[in-house]
Design an enzyme around this catalytic site. Sequence first.
Site, PDB file in Angstrom:
ATOM      1  N   ASP A   1      -1.440   5.831  -6.878  1.00 19.86           N
ATOM      2  CA  ASP A   1      -1.871   4.928  -5.811  1.00 19.86           C
ATOM      3  C   ASP A   1      -2.015   3.504  -6.319  1.00 19.86           C
ATOM      4  O   ASP A   1      -2.915   3.182  -7.094  1.00 19.86           O
ATOM      5  CB  ASP A   1      -3.202   5.408  -5.230  1.00 19.86           C
ATOM      6  CG  ASP A   1      -3.718   4.475  -4.149  1.00 19.86           C
ATOM      7  OD1 ASP A   1      -2.898   3.957  -3.369  1.00 19.86           O
ATOM      8  OD2 ASP A   1      -4.943   4.257  -4.082  1.00 19.86           O
TER       9      ASP A   1
ATOM     10  N   ASP B   1       0.835  -1.198   0.000  1.00 19.50           N
ATOM     11  CA  ASP B   1       0.000   0.000   0.000  1.00 19.50           C
ATOM     12  C   ASP B   1       0.871   1.251   0.000  1.00 19.50           C
ATOM     13  O   ASP B   1       1.526   1.551   1.000  1.00 19.50           O
ATOM     14  CB  ASP B   1      -0.908  -0.012   1.235  1.00 19.50           C
ATOM     15  CG  ASP B   1      -1.884   1.151   1.267  1.00 19.50           C
ATOM     16  OD1 ASP B   1      -2.019   1.836   0.245  1.00 19.50           O
ATOM     17  OD2 ASP B   1      -2.507   1.362   2.327  1.00 19.50           O
TER      18      ASP B   1
END
Length: 508
Positions: A336, A119
Amino acid sequence: MILPLALALAFAAAITASASPLHSTFANHEPFPAKILPLQRAFPLDEPVELSELRARDSVRHARILLGRGGRQSSIGGVVDFPVQGSSDPFLVGSKTTMLYFTKVKLGSPPTEFNVQIDTGSDILWVTCGSCTNCPRSSGLGIELHFFDAPGSLTSASLTCSDPICSSAFQTTAAQCSESNQCGYSFRYGDGSGTSGYYMTDTFYFDAILGESLVANSSAPIVFGCSTYQSGDLTKSDKAVDGIFGFGKGKLSVVSQLSSRGITPPVFSHCLKGDGSGGGVFVLGEILVPGMVYSPLVPSQPHYNLNLLSISVNGQILPIDAVAFETSNTRGTIVDTGTTLTYLVKEAYDPFLSAISNSVSQLVSPIMSNGEQCYLVSTSINDMFPPVSLNFAGGASMMLRPQDYLFHYGFYDGSSMWCIGFSKALEEQNILGDLVLKDKVFVYDLAKQRIGWANYDCSMSVNVSVTSGKDIVNSGQPCLIISRKDMLLKLFSSVLLALLLYTFFSLT
């Protein structure tokens, strides 16, 4: 019998050293050893998923990254690699649920292996504690879940509230102190899920490239979270992993911790495979690829923000209002890996969709499928759909093929159906997800505050900078590959030395 045995052992050691990772740690680390994490697929590819479900999944993700993070946090070394599993294909997954990339890390003494989600939108590495009572005990991802046994690790220690790391500012929240004087944390996400626990220090194991050798079982102490409570989606077994591996910009990210102590360089890279097998590679270090272009990071932002300046379709810059690309506390363009699709604000999305549709109006049959703009195609999309370019500050452009902004969504009336994989952002943020990040090497250069990228076949081995870009080690999945020439030289040198010693002692 002793000398022939020593010779045999030396020969075996030479073969092991040259053909497989070394199972010892160098006392003096040379600069820039490498560590690569192979990426792994979370789901098999056998069931289509509706685009609306992907948007719902991404909206949950965006609630997490846009709300910020919780908890108080606190000479360059080698490159570290991690194997990664996961897929960038959101329509072909084995479960209609969250998709993710995950890798394996080892913590504690004796070491325990954990499957953790990659992440770039969060900062902390946290894993599930053995004392967690409401955490999942099984996973629908086909992996065995593990729990960190803090009392059972010989090298573990909890952080006290007076520890400088606990008292250091992390702007969005305050530290939580328990009655036992442990430094705690709590992360609450916009989808209602969350985790809380306390910070630990313990040994983190990795394989490092030192010079032109791979050294297995290197280690360093790090601070990480031990989760004692989870809620929402984190409690569901169908998508359960052991924790989250945050690669954000905060002080407690593993990247920041290791680079600040000179163990790894202040840069990390990834290459996400876009074909059906998924996976890829994640490197604490710099992957070197020809044709790399760079754009500066927007300063003073909590995420990896870039200045997107314009979008071109078939070489023509679209007439998009400049407000679409403004950067502020609530606007901007985020890179992202946790997002599947790519999201553009309305001011950019509408002109983009119109340009694509207009350019293929005479070649394909437009069709709406469940409210999504799709096209019926009778031949290769590369022959019909135009190239797209995302143009960033610093003169860096990201060239997109049709498969980087379209998804194949089965067949209809004898033709292939391809749907637009860009969506209209619900927030004011443009978010570049896995759809456009796949099949490229991305380098997050934190020292120079920039992100670079180049097109690449992520099923191939990668070249990793070892000593400030001077030495290169060829790396593949799931482990690093030392060149055959180096293997033979090491083997010859070790065997020759053993023979000389044998001859010397025989004569004496």
